[in-house]
Design a protein around this motif. Structure first.
Motif, PDB file in Angstrom:
ATOM      1  N   SER A 171      35.292  36.063  41.117  1.00  9.11           N
ATOM      2  CA  SER A 171      36.259  36.769  40.287  1.00  9.11           C
ATOM      3  C   SER A 171      35.737  37.000  38.880  1.00  9.11           C
ATOM      4  N   GLN A 172      35.812  38.242  38.425  1.00  5.34           N
ATOM      5  CA  GLN A 172      35.434  38.600  37.063  1.00  5.34           C
ATOM      6  C   GLN A 172      36.586  39.261  36.306  1.00  5.34           C
TER       7      GLN A 172
ATOM      8  N   PHE B 176      36.247  31.514  44.840  1.00  4.13           N
ATOM      9  CA  PHE B 176      37.025  32.419  43.998  1.00  4.13           C
ATOM     10  C   PHE B 176      36.460  32.442  42.584  1.00  4.13           C
ATOM     11  N   ASP B 177      36.213  31.283  42.005  1.00  2.00           N
ATOM     12  CA  ASP B 177      35.726  31.237  40.629  1.00  2.00           C
ATOM     13  C   ASP B 177      34.345  31.876  40.494  1.00  2.00           C
ATOM     14  N   THR B 178      33.560  31.869  41.563  1.00  2.00           N
ATOM     15  CA  THR B 178      32.251  32.522  41.542  1.00  2.00           C
ATOM     16  C   THR B 178      32.376  34.039  41.605  1.00  2.00           C
TER      17      THR B 178
ATOM     18  N   ASP C  99      44.262  30.722  39.531  1.00  2.00           N
ATOM     19  CA  ASP C  99      42.801  30.731  39.503  1.00  2.00           C
ATOM     20  C   ASP C  99      42.314  29.948  40.715  1.00  2.00           C
ATOM     21  N   GLY C 100      41.047  29.578  40.744  1.00  2.00           N
ATOM     22  CA  GLY C 100      40.541  28.852  41.905  1.00  2.00           C
ATOM     23  C   GLY C 100      41.309  27.577  42.184  1.00  2.00           C
TER      24      GLY C 100
ATOM     25  N   ALA D 278      38.339  27.302  46.111  1.00  2.00           N
ATOM     26  CA  ALA D 278      38.356  27.321  44.645  1.00  2.00           C
ATOM     27  C   ALA D 278      37.005  27.743  44.087  1.00  2.00           C
ATOM     28  N   LYS D 279      35.942  27.176  44.633  1.00  2.00           N
ATOM     29  CA  LYS D 279      34.592  27.483  44.136  1.00  2.00           C
ATOM     30  C   LYS D 279      34.238  28.947  44.386  1.00  2.00           C
TER      31      LYS D 279
ATOM     32  N   HIS E 216      44.804  37.267  40.809  1.00  2.00           N
ATOM     33  CA  HIS E 216      43.796  38.324  40.878  1.00  2.00           C
ATOM     34  C   HIS E 216      44.452  39.629  41.312  1.00  2.00           C
TER      35      HIS E 216
END
Length: 328
Positions: free
Chosen positions: A170-171, A166-168, A132-133, A163-164, A209
């Motif tokens: 990625s769904q 990616f987390d924003t 993850d992120g 990290a930020k 991902h």
């Protein structure tokens, strides 16, 4: 690594004591390989550091095989000695086929994309590391330790931004990713459908991902992939998976940046610590991937931090790294 006497005893137990042995080209890991030949039969001897690597290789290989993908089947093993005897997939590397028949590049990379689409329909093994992120950012810790870093504070900010972002963006749920997935690790087999792609070097598989392995294949550190083929396969994956193309392309560029930067750190380490300077020859291509990915508008903040934190790959920088290589 197992000593010669241990290997001879292992081969005797496996019924291959009378085989001739020929070394095969290795990779960036601590593993080494030999091809065994006897009475018209061949097998591959893998020598790894003793420990959990053999078990991990076999467990992930069995999972892939049960899911319908081609992995070398085990013939004999000794975990405590780090020895594994495997089915021999032969020498028909996809990378070699591409070099000899470049006109087949669009079709072969379409096969790769179709294989990834099929792989990602399976629920991944639960105990694999999750990229993850935070996981993606942590993989960059080795970069400033080996690749020149001009601003450690910017390097830390870069990790946070990756990290930020990616987390924003990625769904999608994380999927099974082979991680070191490229044309040098695929053997073309005489098998139908997706089983034609013989998979090697999958023991470091992770949950990541869906774009992760696509980046690994299309932004190959060892060979140039046509930008047209890259664009086509990005669009094909997104459409076939029912994903928004623009968001998928942004995540692809983000993962491409993260992967390429980590690869620069790995190649610098291979030179400066392990005495393998030949990996430096790939660095200009890898930096070009970084520049291409940073052109994506979503990565503006990441681009700003990266350009402050790390210098570009230049002939002078490569000479610096070469000078640090330990003497043979």
């Amino acid at each position: 690594m197992a000593e010669t006497g241990s290997i001879i005893a292992f081969l005797a137990r496996a019924g291959w004591a009378d085989a001739t042995r020929a070394p095969l080209a290795g990779d960036a890991s601590a593993r080494s390989y030999e091809r065994l030949s006897r009475a018209g039969q061949t097998a591959i001897l893998m020598k790894a550091p003793p420990g959990p690597e053999i078990e991990r290789f076999l467990r992930i290989g069995a999972w892939l095989s049960q899911a319908g993908f081609s992995t070398p089947q085990p013939l004999a093993r000794s975990d405590e000695e780090g020895l594994l005897l495997l089915e021999d997939f032969g020498d028909a590397l996809m990378a070699r086929r591409l070099a000899e028949h470049p006109e087949e590049e669009p079709a072969l990379y379409r096969e790769i994309t179709e294989m990834l689409l099929a792989l990602h329909r399976h629920t991944p093994l639960e105990d694999l590391a999750r990229l993850d992120g935070a996981g993606l950012a942590s993989l960059l810790d080795l970069v400033p330790a080996h690749y020149p870093c001009t601003d450690p504070a910017a390097a830390a900010q870069l990790k946070t931004a990756i990290a930020k972002t990616f987390d924003t963006l990625s769904q999608e749920p994380l999927v099974m990713c082979l991680r070191d997935f490229h044309a040098e690790n695929i053997i073309l087999l005489d098998r139908p459908g997706l089983a034609r792609l013989g998979l090697l070097d999958f023991q470091d598989a992770v949950q990541a991902h869906p774009a992760y392995d696509l980046v690994s294949a299309l932004q190959d550190a060892r060979r140039d992939v046509s930008p047209a083929v890259e664009r086509t396969q990005i669009a094909h994956y997104a459409a076939a998976a029912g994903l928004d193309h623009d968001r998928f392309a942004a995540i692809y560029a983000l993962l491409g940046t993260q992967r390429a930067l980590r690869i620069l750190g790995i190649f610098a380490k291979l030179c400066r610590v392990d005495g393998k300077p030949h990996y430096l020859a790939y660095m200009p291509r890898v930096w070009a991937y970084i520049e291409r990915n940073l052109a994506h508008p979503t990565l503006a903040e990441i681009a700003a931090f990266l350009r402050v934190a790390y210098p570009p790959v230049t002939p002078e920088l490569i000479k610096e790294l070469q000078a640090d290589a330990p003497s043979p």
